[in-house]
Design an enzyme around this catalytic site. Structure first.
Site, mmCIF file in Angstrom:
data_model
loop_
_atom_site.group_PDB
_atom_site.id
_atom_site.type_symbol
_atom_site.label_atom_id
_atom_site.label_comp_id
_atom_site.label_asym_id
_atom_site.label_seq_id
_atom_site.Cartn_x
_atom_site.Cartn_y
_atom_site.Cartn_z
ATOM 1 N N HIS A 7 -0.377 -34.564 -45.828
ATOM 2 C CA HIS A 7 -1.201 -35.555 -46.551
ATOM 3 C C HIS A 7 -1.796 -34.983 -47.836
ATOM 4 O O HIS A 7 -2.860 -34.366 -47.815
ATOM 5 C CB HIS A 7 -2.318 -36.005 -45.601
ATOM 6 C CG HIS A 7 -3.049 -37.233 -46.048
ATOM 7 N ND1 HIS A 7 -3.669 -38.079 -45.148
ATOM 8 C CD2 HIS A 7 -3.292 -37.759 -47.275
ATOM 9 C CE1 HIS A 7 -4.246 -39.065 -45.816
ATOM 10 N NE2 HIS A 7 -4.045 -38.881 -47.112
ATOM 11 N N ASP A 51 -5.504 -34.061 -46.815
ATOM 12 C CA ASP A 51 -5.878 -35.235 -47.618
ATOM 13 C C ASP A 51 -6.392 -34.781 -48.990
ATOM 14 O O ASP A 51 -7.429 -35.245 -49.475
ATOM 15 C CB ASP A 51 -6.893 -36.129 -46.910
ATOM 16 C CG ASP A 51 -7.005 -37.499 -47.589
ATOM 17 O OD1 ASP A 51 -6.243 -37.761 -48.539
ATOM 18 O OD2 ASP A 51 -7.863 -38.300 -47.162
ATOM 19 N N ASN A 83 -0.034 -43.758 -53.094
ATOM 20 C CA ASN A 83 -1.024 -44.598 -53.793
ATOM 21 C C ASN A 83 -1.270 -44.078 -55.207
ATOM 22 O O ASN A 83 -2.387 -43.797 -55.614
ATOM 23 C CB ASN A 83 -2.346 -44.683 -53.002
ATOM 24 C CG ASN A 83 -3.045 -43.342 -52.841
ATOM 25 O OD1 ASN A 83 -2.404 -42.308 -52.818
ATOM 26 N ND2 ASN A 83 -4.363 -43.362 -52.745
HETATM 27 O O1 DOR Z 1 -10.982 -39.956 -49.564
HETATM 28 C C1 DOR Z 1 -9.862 -40.404 -49.766
HETATM 29 N N1 DOR Z 1 -9.257 -40.306 -50.974
HETATM 30 N N2 DOR Z 1 -9.248 -41.031 -48.777
HETATM 31 C C2 DOR Z 1 -8.082 -41.678 -48.967
HETATM 32 O O2 DOR Z 1 -7.571 -42.216 -48.028
HETATM 33 C C3 DOR Z 1 -7.479 -41.767 -50.298
HETATM 34 C C4 DOR Z 1 -7.881 -40.636 -51.132
HETATM 35 C C5 DOR Z 1 -7.515 -40.775 -52.592
HETATM 36 O O3 DOR Z 1 -6.394 -41.239 -52.878
HETATM 37 O O4 DOR Z 1 -8.308 -40.372 -53.419
HETATM 38 ZN ZN ZN Z 2 -5.246 -39.734 -48.416
#
Ligand code: DOR
Ligand code: ZN
Length: 452
Positions: A75, A307, A110
């Site tokens: 991630h 993440d 994204n």
């Molecule tokens: O904190 C986050 N930032 N959670 C996510 O699911 C997306 C991510 C982002 O794209 O900045």
């Molecule tokens: Zn994420």
């Protein structure tokens, strides 16, 4: 035509032992114990064998240091394509990964624009070629378009159950089962951002991480997981960034794969007051964090993932309610957790299962274990070389870390296909990272898919 002869990993096609191109000697975790080993690498950097001693050959000896597989991060957000002032790129983010001991990153869709078509996947592949320091698997965004066409090119799919900038297309109650059916037929891994927006509460305006946690409570995570509970048997379901012990138990009972992040394991809603500590899902109260850590240390969590969301400090310095969510992490994930191993809070085996072995298997990659036939992608760790994390010593282009001042153990060396890309803690590699897609062994797709 004669059937192909199955080669033993360290034999050539005539059955003779293949002379190793090089040998790396050190200590490694074998049968649950750190033991002296010599790893023989073939001419393409593949692992031929792991023995107490190898025949003579070119040797690289790391002494008492520990050789571990390079990690796979399920991630990351490297923000390409994106705005020119985004806090990262394919080039910078993968060097950051290499320095953090991550040899394969799974990159989220994204982006701006999001990855919703074969053309956009191809365009993104072109951004990897000649620019990435480590291998990259590309997720496509699940949505109202056809998953079948995207599946020919994607490495996996991502579903957002709540909007996540710039993605605002989320499935309705009627749509989700249809999406899951179609995705199950692709046989690709499917990661889900599991927060149910109907559980979000208006905390007007949220001013710190405690408010943010109230605005997006654990019940949103629990409700989203229940939406996924009746999934098709063969769906390779993986739930991203789980934050509660209850969710860990529920997902284990459901037999789904899932990940936790270093920030949900190590930080609480009181770790910092400002928007650098604003993440989705939110940081939780200390008791919940401690419970998540206990589950992780007990080996109940299939995967660790960062993440990595490298927002710039200028974006994060906006008023809390308007600042973006997310924090960088790909470079600090393994070093922070290795320090926990050094302190005796976590076993090395548990960490390597969650950071290296299981995520690589989940993506069908021949990495993540020091095993014959696997790629020679590994790290050299010196547990005596503890460092204090500081943003100016990190390479991520976003230029900050929520773990400033924390103790960490960064890899001294990182090898990719038998070639060092990090030596003495410095990046010395070339942008030879490839786009990889799952290579599941035939028959491996028999339902139901259990977490590994
Ligand atoms: O904190 C986050 N930032 N959670 C996510 O699911 C997306 C991510 C982002 O794209 O900045
Ligand atoms: Zn994420």
């Amino acid at each position: 035509m004669a059937p192909p002869v199955r080669r033993q990993p360290d034999r050539d096609r005539f059955g003779a032992r293949e002379a190793p191109a090089q040998i790396v000697a050190g200590r490694a975790l074998v049968a649950g114990r750190l033991q002296p080993v010599e790893i023989a690498l073939g001419s393409e950097g593949e692992i031929l064998s792991l023995r107490r001693t190898q025949p003579p050959g070119p040797r690289h000896d790391v002494g008492e240091s520990v050789i571990v597989p390079a990690a796979t991060d399920l991630h990351v957000h490297l923000r390409e394509p994106g705005r020119p002032d985004a806090g990262e790129s394919m080039a910078t983010g993968t060097v950051s990964a290499a320095l953090g001991g991550v040899g394969l990153v799974a990159e989220m869709p994204n982006t701006e624009p999001p990855v919703t078509s074969v053309e956009r996947l191809e365009e993104k592949e072109a951004r990897v070629r000649g620019r990435a320091a480590v291998d990259v698997l590309l997720y496509a965004l699940a949505g109202r378009g056809s998953a079948r066409a995207l599946a020919l090119r994607a490495g996996g799919f991502k579903i957002y159950l709540s909007p996540s900038a710039p993605v605002d297309e989320v499935p309705s109650a009627e749509e989700l089962p249809r999406w899951l059916e179609e995705l199950a037929r692709t046989d690709l891994p499917v990661a889900v951002h599991a927060e149910e927006p109907s559980h979000f509460r208006g905390v007007a305006p949220p001013k710190d991480p405690i408010d943010w946690g109230r605005a997006r409570p654990p019940s949103a995570e629990a409700a989203a997981i229940e939406r996924l509970a009746r999934r098709p048997d063969r769906l390779r379901l993986h739930v991203a960034h789980v934050t509660t012990r209850a969710a860990v138990s529920r997902l284990r009972a459901l037999g789904a794969s899932f990940e936790v992040t270093p920030h949900h394991l190590l930080l609480s809603d009181r770790s910092g007051p400002d928007a650098r500590f604003k993440v989705n899902p939110p940081l939780r109260p200390e008791a919940e964090r401690a419970a998540l850590w206990t589950a992780f240390a007990a080996g109940e969590v299939p995967a660790l993932a960062s993440d990595h969301a490298p927002h710039t400090l200028s974006a994060k310095s906006a008023e809390f309610a308007r600042a973006p969510s997310g924090m960088p992490g790909v470079e600090t994930m393994l070093p922070l957790l290795l320090e926990r191993v050094r302190r005796g809070d976590l076993s090395l085996g548990t960490l390597l299962s969650a950071a290296c072995d299981r995520p690589a298997r989940w993506l069908g990659q021949p990495v993540g274990r020091l095993a014959p036939g696997h790629r020679g992608n590994f790290l050299v760790i010196d547990f005596r070389r503890r460092e204090t994390l500081s943003a100016d010593r990190l390479s991520s282009a976003c230029g900050w870390t929520a773990f400033e001042g924390w103790d960490a153990i960064r890899p001294v060396e990182h090898w990719r296909d038998g070639v060092r890309i990090v030596a003495d803690g410095e990046y010395v590699g070339r942008p030879e990272g490839r786009v990889v897609r799952p290579e599941f062994a035939p028959g491996a797709v028999s339902p139901p898919i259990r977490p590994l």
